[in-house]
Design an enzyme around this catalytic site. Structure first.
Site, PDB file in Angstrom:
ATOM      1  N   GLU A  72      45.876   7.412  28.778  1.00  0.00           N
ATOM      2  CA  GLU A  72      45.233   6.098  28.875  1.00  0.00           C
ATOM      3  C   GLU A  72      44.457   5.780  27.600  1.00  0.00           C
ATOM      4  O   GLU A  72      44.432   4.638  27.135  1.00  0.00           O
ATOM      5  CB  GLU A  72      44.291   6.043  30.084  1.00  0.00           C
ATOM      6  CG  GLU A  72      44.975   6.232  31.420  1.00  0.00           C
ATOM      7  CD  GLU A  72      45.918   5.086  31.761  1.00  0.00           C
ATOM      8  OE1 GLU A  72      46.930   4.931  31.059  1.00  0.00           O
ATOM      9  OE2 GLU A  72      45.651   4.364  32.732  1.00  0.00           O
ATOM     10  N   THR A 107      46.374  -3.759  27.841  1.00  0.00           N
ATOM     11  CA  THR A 107      45.055  -3.400  28.379  1.00  0.00           C
ATOM     12  C   THR A 107      44.004  -3.427  27.272  1.00  0.00           C
ATOM     13  O   THR A 107      42.880  -3.890  27.467  1.00  0.00           O
ATOM     14  CB  THR A 107      45.124  -2.000  29.035  1.00  0.00           C
ATOM     15  OG1 THR A 107      46.077  -2.064  30.089  1.00  0.00           O
ATOM     16  CG2 THR A 107      43.779  -1.578  29.610  1.00  0.00           C
TER      17      THR A 107
HETATM   18  N1  HSE Z   1      40.214  -0.384  34.702  1.00  0.00           N
HETATM   19  C1  HSE Z   1      41.201  -0.647  33.693  1.00  0.00           C
HETATM   20  C2  HSE Z   1      40.990  -2.040  33.159  1.00  0.00           C
HETATM   21  C3  HSE Z   1      42.555  -0.511  34.310  1.00  0.00           C
HETATM   22  O1  HSE Z   1      40.834  -2.950  33.964  1.00  0.00           O
HETATM   23  O2  HSE Z   1      40.969  -2.225  31.949  1.00  0.00           O
HETATM   24  C4  HSE Z   1      43.691  -0.836  33.393  1.00  0.00           C
HETATM   25  O3  HSE Z   1      44.891  -0.798  34.132  1.00  0.00           O
END
Ligand code: HSE
Length: 306
Positions: free
Chosen positions: A128, A181
């Site tokens: 991530e 993201t």
């Molecule tokens: N919590 C993260 C965001 C998840 O909202 O950026 C990304 O899938």
């Protein structure tokens, strides 16, 4: 055991009231991966189908996640990883998380399971970090654990598994535009007013309570996001209209899935969910936007061997 074929599920992070700490696992959408030992003493991504993604270990989320695991294990074992992507990157339903979580799960199994779930989550979080610049766990945790997951603490990492009310169904709409993201995190305000914080932690706490008591109406009332949704929803075509349509069709709640553009509606029972799917299908067709649409149960198992 020399080789494993696994299903790595899609996930919905945030669930409106739990930015970066809450997520759930989906049943009907996910990637497949094959991981096998090799005699080369090195990790390699040998094949990716379905998407154009880097094969270099250091640039691939599955590669960096497994490398973190192998560094901790101190092993010179080699592995070949094949990734068959069904989840589109930049969709908002945990594409990078599925690859990272699936890869560490499989390699851990092939090594005789030296690491527990929390450790696997921390390795998968490295994927991530590569994908978005932030090591959040709200996709990789439910991908590995199944059901609903709550990140109580990032440092030290502590993740709780939450109960799944039986009749919950998710309708997931993925407008076929890509939102990275990394980009959708960069537009979020870095400070929150005390008033918003009070509302948000009230809703997160009541959401958790609703899971424990299978109180579907309370669960729906708790799906409120006054911190992130007002900003991110601007990027999602017809977000307001979709929310109104979903609630009119009986959904318990509606929000952005992870960082979008996918959105989710939580429903009680198949009938409401299937009817809502039809309504959204008709609405989005009329708007001329390409999309994918799924109805899914909550997947209680998470990553699994096929
Ligand atoms: N919590 C993260 C965001 C998840 O909202 O950026 C990304 O899938």
């Amino acid at each position: 055991m020399e080789e494993l074929r696994i299903f790595a599920p899609a996930t919905v992070a945030n669930l409106s009231c739990g930015f970066d700490v809450l997520g759930c696992c989906l049943e009907s959408v996910g990637d497949e991966m094959t991981v096998r030992k090799n005699d080369l003493g090195k990790l390699q991504i040998t094949k990716i189908t379905g998407q154009d993604l880097p094969l270099e270990v250091g640039q691939n989320v599955a590669g960096v996640a497994v490398q973190a695991l192998l560094d901790e294990f101190g092993s010179d074992e080699g592995f070949d990883i094949e990734i068959h992507k069904k989840i589109k990157p930049g969709s908002g339903i945990g594409s990078s998380a599925a690859s990272s979580a699936g890869a560490v799960y499989a390699v851990n199994k092939l090594l005789g399971e030296p690491f527990d779930k929390t450790q696997l989550i921390s390795f998968a979080m490295q994927g991530e970090l590569l994908a978005s610049g932030n090591a959040h766990a709200d996709n990789v945790a439910p991908a590995l654990m199944g059901g609903f997951s709550l990140v109580r603490s990032y440092c030290p990492l502590e993740v709780l598994a939450l109960p799944v009310p039986e009749e919950l169904r998710m309708v997931i709409l993925h407008p076929l535009i890509e939102i990275k993201t990394r980009d959708s995190r960069s537009i979020i305000r870095q400070t929150v007013s005390l008033k918003s914080a009070i509302n948000q932690w009230g809703n997160l706490a009541s959401f958790i309570s609703a899971l424990y008591t299978s109180d579907y109406d309370l669960l729906g009332r708790s799906l409120v996001d006054e911190i992130v949704e007002p900003v991110r929803s601007i990027l999602i075509p017809y977000f307001r209209e979709l929310k109104t349509l979903s609630l009119e069709c009986g959904a318990l709640g509606f929000g952005i899935s992870g960082s979008g553009p996918a959105v989710f509606a939580i429903c009680k029972g198949d009938e409401v969910a299937i009817n809502l799917k039809e309504e959204i299908n008709t609405f989005y067709h009329q708007k001329g936007i390409d999309f994918e649409l799924h109805v899914s149960k909550i997947n209680k198992e998470g990553v699994k061997v096929l």
